[in-house]
Design a protein around this motif. Structure first.
Motif, PDB file in Angstrom:
ATOM      1  N   LEU A  41     -35.547  -6.734 -20.261  1.00 33.49           N
ATOM      2  CA  LEU A  41     -34.289  -6.008 -20.073  1.00 33.49           C
ATOM      3  C   LEU A  41     -33.148  -6.961 -20.391  1.00 33.49           C
ATOM      4  O   LEU A  41     -33.110  -8.087 -19.886  1.00 33.49           O
ATOM      5  CB  LEU A  41     -34.169  -5.524 -18.625  1.00 33.49           C
ATOM      6  CG  LEU A  41     -32.768  -5.100 -18.143  1.00 33.49           C
ATOM      7  CD1 LEU A  41     -32.243  -3.914 -18.937  1.00 33.49           C
ATOM      8  CD2 LEU A  41     -32.772  -4.789 -16.652  1.00 33.49           C
ATOM      9  N   LEU A  42     -32.236  -6.522 -21.244  1.00 33.24           N
ATOM     10  CA  LEU A  42     -31.024  -7.283 -21.563  1.00 33.24           C
ATOM     11  C   LEU A  42     -29.813  -6.459 -21.154  1.00 33.24           C
ATOM     12  O   LEU A  42     -29.758  -5.258 -21.433  1.00 33.24           O
ATOM     13  CB  LEU A  42     -30.963  -7.577 -23.074  1.00 33.24           C
ATOM     14  CG  LEU A  42     -29.641  -8.158 -23.600  1.00 33.24           C
ATOM     15  CD1 LEU A  42     -29.422  -9.576 -23.103  1.00 33.24           C
ATOM     16  CD2 LEU A  42     -29.598  -8.118 -25.136  1.00 33.24           C
ATOM     17  N   TYR A  43     -28.867  -7.102 -20.496  1.00 31.29           N
ATOM     18  CA  TYR A  43     -27.557  -6.486 -20.277  1.00 31.29           C
ATOM     19  C   TYR A  43     -26.749  -6.825 -21.530  1.00 31.29           C
ATOM     20  O   TYR A  43     -26.169  -7.894 -21.636  1.00 31.29           O
ATOM     21  CB  TYR A  43     -26.909  -7.060 -19.021  1.00 31.29           C
ATOM     22  CG  TYR A  43     -25.581  -6.431 -18.608  1.00 31.29           C
ATOM     23  CD1 TYR A  43     -24.769  -5.716 -19.497  1.00 31.29           C
ATOM     24  CD2 TYR A  43     -25.118  -6.561 -17.295  1.00 31.29           C
ATOM     25  CE1 TYR A  43     -23.569  -5.156 -19.125  1.00 31.29           C
ATOM     26  CE2 TYR A  43     -23.915  -5.998 -16.890  1.00 31.29           C
ATOM     27  CZ  TYR A  43     -23.143  -5.314 -17.807  1.00 31.29           C
ATOM     28  OH  TYR A  43     -21.934  -4.756 -17.418  1.00 31.29           O
ATOM     29  N   LYS A  44     -26.785  -5.917 -22.491  1.00 33.51           N
ATOM     30  CA  LYS A  44     -26.127  -6.174 -23.773  1.00 33.51           C
ATOM     31  C   LYS A  44     -24.609  -6.226 -23.602  1.00 33.51           C
ATOM     32  O   LYS A  44     -24.010  -5.286 -23.082  1.00 33.51           O
ATOM     33  CB  LYS A  44     -26.491  -5.079 -24.781  1.00 33.51           C
ATOM     34  CG  LYS A  44     -25.786  -5.241 -26.136  1.00 33.51           C
ATOM     35  CD  LYS A  44     -25.935  -3.985 -26.978  1.00 33.51           C
ATOM     36  CE  LYS A  44     -25.044  -3.970 -28.215  1.00 33.51           C
ATOM     37  NZ  LYS A  44     -23.610  -4.037 -27.959  1.00 33.51           N
ATOM     38  N   PRO A  45     -23.974  -7.294 -24.057  1.00 32.87           N
ATOM     39  CA  PRO A  45     -22.505  -7.331 -24.034  1.00 32.87           C
ATOM     40  C   PRO A  45     -21.928  -6.504 -25.185  1.00 32.87           C
ATOM     41  O   PRO A  45     -22.637  -6.157 -26.131  1.00 32.87           O
ATOM     42  CB  PRO A  45     -22.185  -8.815 -24.241  1.00 32.87           C
ATOM     43  CG  PRO A  45     -23.487  -9.544 -24.144  1.00 32.87           C
ATOM     44  CD  PRO A  45     -24.547  -8.556 -24.510  1.00 32.87           C
ATOM     45  N   ARG A  46     -20.637  -6.205 -25.101  1.00 34.18           N
ATOM     46  CA  ARG A  46     -19.944  -5.594 -26.234  1.00 34.18           C
ATOM     47  C   ARG A  46     -19.854  -6.620 -27.361  1.00 34.18           C
ATOM     48  O   ARG A  46     -19.905  -7.824 -27.137  1.00 34.18           O
ATOM     49  CB  ARG A  46     -18.529  -5.177 -25.831  1.00 34.18           C
ATOM     50  CG  ARG A  46     -18.470  -4.084 -24.790  1.00 34.18           C
ATOM     51  CD  ARG A  46     -17.043  -3.811 -24.351  1.00 34.18           C
ATOM     52  NE  ARG A  46     -16.273  -3.118 -25.391  1.00 34.18           N
ATOM     53  CZ  ARG A  46     -14.976  -2.854 -25.293  1.00 34.18           C
ATOM     54  NH1 ARG A  46     -14.296  -3.219 -24.224  1.00 34.18           N
ATOM     55  NH2 ARG A  46     -14.347  -2.209 -26.254  1.00 34.18           N
ATOM     56  N   GLY A  47     -19.719  -6.124 -28.592  1.00 28.48           N
ATOM     57  CA  GLY A  47     -19.549  -7.025 -29.727  1.00 28.48           C
ATOM     58  C   GLY A  47     -20.827  -7.720 -30.161  1.00 28.48           C
ATOM     59  O   GLY A  47     -20.788  -8.841 -30.678  1.00 28.48           O
ATOM     60  N   VAL A  48     -21.961  -7.055 -29.936  1.00 24.59           N
ATOM     61  CA  VAL A  48     -23.261  -7.615 -30.323  1.00 24.59           C
ATOM     62  C   VAL A  48     -24.054  -6.527 -31.043  1.00 24.59           C
ATOM     63  O   VAL A  48     -24.033  -5.361 -30.642  1.00 24.59           O
ATOM     64  CB  VAL A  48     -24.041  -8.117 -29.080  1.00 24.59           C
ATOM     65  CG1 VAL A  48     -25.401  -8.662 -29.481  1.00 24.59           C
ATOM     66  CG2 VAL A  48     -23.247  -9.177 -28.336  1.00 24.59           C
ATOM     67  N   ILE A  49     -24.774  -6.909 -32.107  1.00 20.32           N
ATOM     68  CA  ILE A  49     -25.556  -5.969 -32.899  1.00 20.32           C
ATOM     69  C   ILE A  49     -26.933  -5.753 -32.264  1.00 20.32           C
ATOM     70  O   ILE A  49     -27.610  -6.721 -31.914  1.00 20.32           O
ATOM     71  CB  ILE A  49     -25.763  -6.497 -34.344  1.00 20.32           C
ATOM     72  CG1 ILE A  49     -24.420  -6.814 -35.004  1.00 20.32           C
ATOM     73  CG2 ILE A  49     -26.552  -5.503 -35.184  1.00 20.32           C
ATOM     74  CD1 ILE A  49     -23.560  -5.639 -35.320  1.00 20.32           C
ATOM     75  N   SER A  50     -27.346  -4.493 -32.139  1.00 20.80           N
ATOM     76  CA  SER A  50     -28.685  -4.178 -31.604  1.00 20.80           C
ATOM     77  C   SER A  50     -29.723  -4.321 -32.704  1.00 20.80           C
ATOM     78  O   SER A  50     -30.269  -3.342 -33.208  1.00 20.80           O
ATOM     79  CB  SER A  50     -28.718  -2.748 -31.038  1.00 20.80           C
ATOM     80  OG  SER A  50     -27.951  -2.648 -29.881  1.00 20.80           O
ATOM     81  N   SER A  51     -29.995  -5.575 -33.081  1.00 17.22           N
ATOM     82  CA  SER A  51     -30.943  -5.853 -34.151  1.00 17.22           C
ATOM     83  C   SER A  51     -31.486  -7.258 -33.935  1.00 17.22           C
ATOM     84  O   SER A  51     -31.019  -7.988 -33.051  1.00 17.22           O
ATOM     85  CB  SER A  51     -30.226  -5.760 -35.505  1.00 17.22           C
ATOM     86  OG  SER A  51     -31.124  -5.970 -36.558  1.00 17.22           O
ATOM     87  N   VAL A  52     -32.493  -7.629 -34.749  1.00 19.61           N
ATOM     88  CA  VAL A  52     -33.040  -8.978 -34.635  1.00 19.61           C
ATOM     89  C   VAL A  52     -32.386  -9.934 -35.630  1.00 19.61           C
ATOM     90  O   VAL A  52     -32.535 -11.147 -35.528  1.00 19.61           O
ATOM     91  CB  VAL A  52     -34.575  -8.972 -34.822  1.00 19.61           C
ATOM     92  CG1 VAL A  52     -35.232  -8.178 -33.731  1.00 19.61           C
ATOM     93  CG2 VAL A  52     -34.966  -8.410 -36.190  1.00 19.61           C
ATOM     94  N   LYS A  53     -31.653  -9.371 -36.609  1.00 26.22           N
ATOM     95  CA  LYS A  53     -30.902 -10.214 -37.541  1.00 26.22           C
ATOM     96  C   LYS A  53     -29.759  -9.403 -38.135  1.00 26.22           C
ATOM     97  O   LYS A  53     -29.780  -8.170 -38.115  1.00 26.22           O
ATOM     98  CB  LYS A  53     -31.811 -10.756 -38.647  1.00 26.22           C
ATOM     99  CG  LYS A  53     -32.495  -9.689 -39.486  1.00 26.22           C
ATOM    100  CD  LYS A  53     -33.448 -10.318 -40.492  1.00 26.22           C
ATOM    101  CE  LYS A  53     -34.212  -9.249 -41.262  1.00 26.22           C
ATOM    102  NZ  LYS A  53     -35.161  -9.813 -42.231  1.00 26.22           N
TER     103      LYS A  53
END
Length: 242
Positions: A64-76
């Protein structure tokens, strides 16, 4: 012995459907020979390559990740922007996000190397609750919320919320905090629905995915899912099939 496309999906290379396409297109080798038959079964002793890259047989992991804003939901990212796997540098397995949160949206994001698990959760027929909190520029009317629940056609695509509720309003600022529950996971769905109603979203956060919440976490934090949490998610997906 397992079907070749299942082995490829489990390795996190692609969804099972995409794996089937890769097989029929001649992009998969077993023990050095191209295999195009979808019914092919392989064992743990067989060497499988996809587009020349050997599949590493990894034990499944779940985060589980608390995704921040300004980040791409990808591995690259070919533009060099920050991606979600940058927040889990110590994880050696080839993990990938389960679905996506758009660049400006924060909140619950699951990552795994288990393709079958990811596909199970993402399929809309399994009706996993995805709970979002939106801060809107403008206060939606009851009629607008009913439209979201009834279903709307946005950019030629049918979109529907399972539940919508105004949590609070600031009449002086003309803003509202709205809870939206989806079963679908269409690209930028919450934002597109509100935009179509003339009530744009200022901030958006996914607070819950099935039974998984961000309790005790800050943006950028991550943790492994507990075995009972993985089991709960599987059960929720399997129980909800109509």
């Amino acid at each position: 012995m397992e079907r070749l496309q299942k082995v490829i999906a489990h390795a996190g290379v692609a969804s099972r459907r995409k794996a089937e396409e890769m097989i029929t297109e001649g992009k998969v080798k077993v023990n050095g020979k191209v295999v195009k038959e979808l019914g092919t079964k392989v064992s743990s002793n067989d060497d499988v390559e996809v587009e020349g890259v050997p599949i590493v047989k990894e034990a499944p992991v779940y985060y589980l990740l608390y995704k921040p804003r300004g980040v791409i939901s990808s591995v690259k990212d070919d533009k060099g922007r920050k991606v979600v796997t940058d927040y889990l540098p110590e994880v050696e397995e080839r993990i990938f996000p389960v679905g996506r949160l758009d660049y400006d949206t924060s909140g619950v994001l699951l990552l795994t190397n288990d393709g079958e698990f990811a596909n199970l959760l993402m399929h809309p027929k399994h009706e996993i609750d995805k709970v979002y909190i939106a801060k809107t520029k403008g206060i939606p009317t009851d009629d607008q919320l009913k439209k979201m629940k009834k279903g709307m056609t946005v950019e030629g695509e049918k979109m529907k919320a399972v539940h919508v509720k105004i949590m609070s309003t600031e009449h002086k600022k003309g803003t509202a905090i709205v809870q939206v529950i989806l079963h679908e996971g269409k690209n930028r769905q919450v934002r597109k629905m509100f935009d179509a109603l003339g009530v744009p979203v200022d901030k958006l956060k996914r607070e819950r995915y099935g039974s998984i919440t961000l309790h005790g976490m800050n943006a950028g934090d991550h943790r492994p899912l507990k075995p009972h949490e993985v089991k709960q998610l599987r059960q929720q997906a399997e129980e909800n099939v109509k």
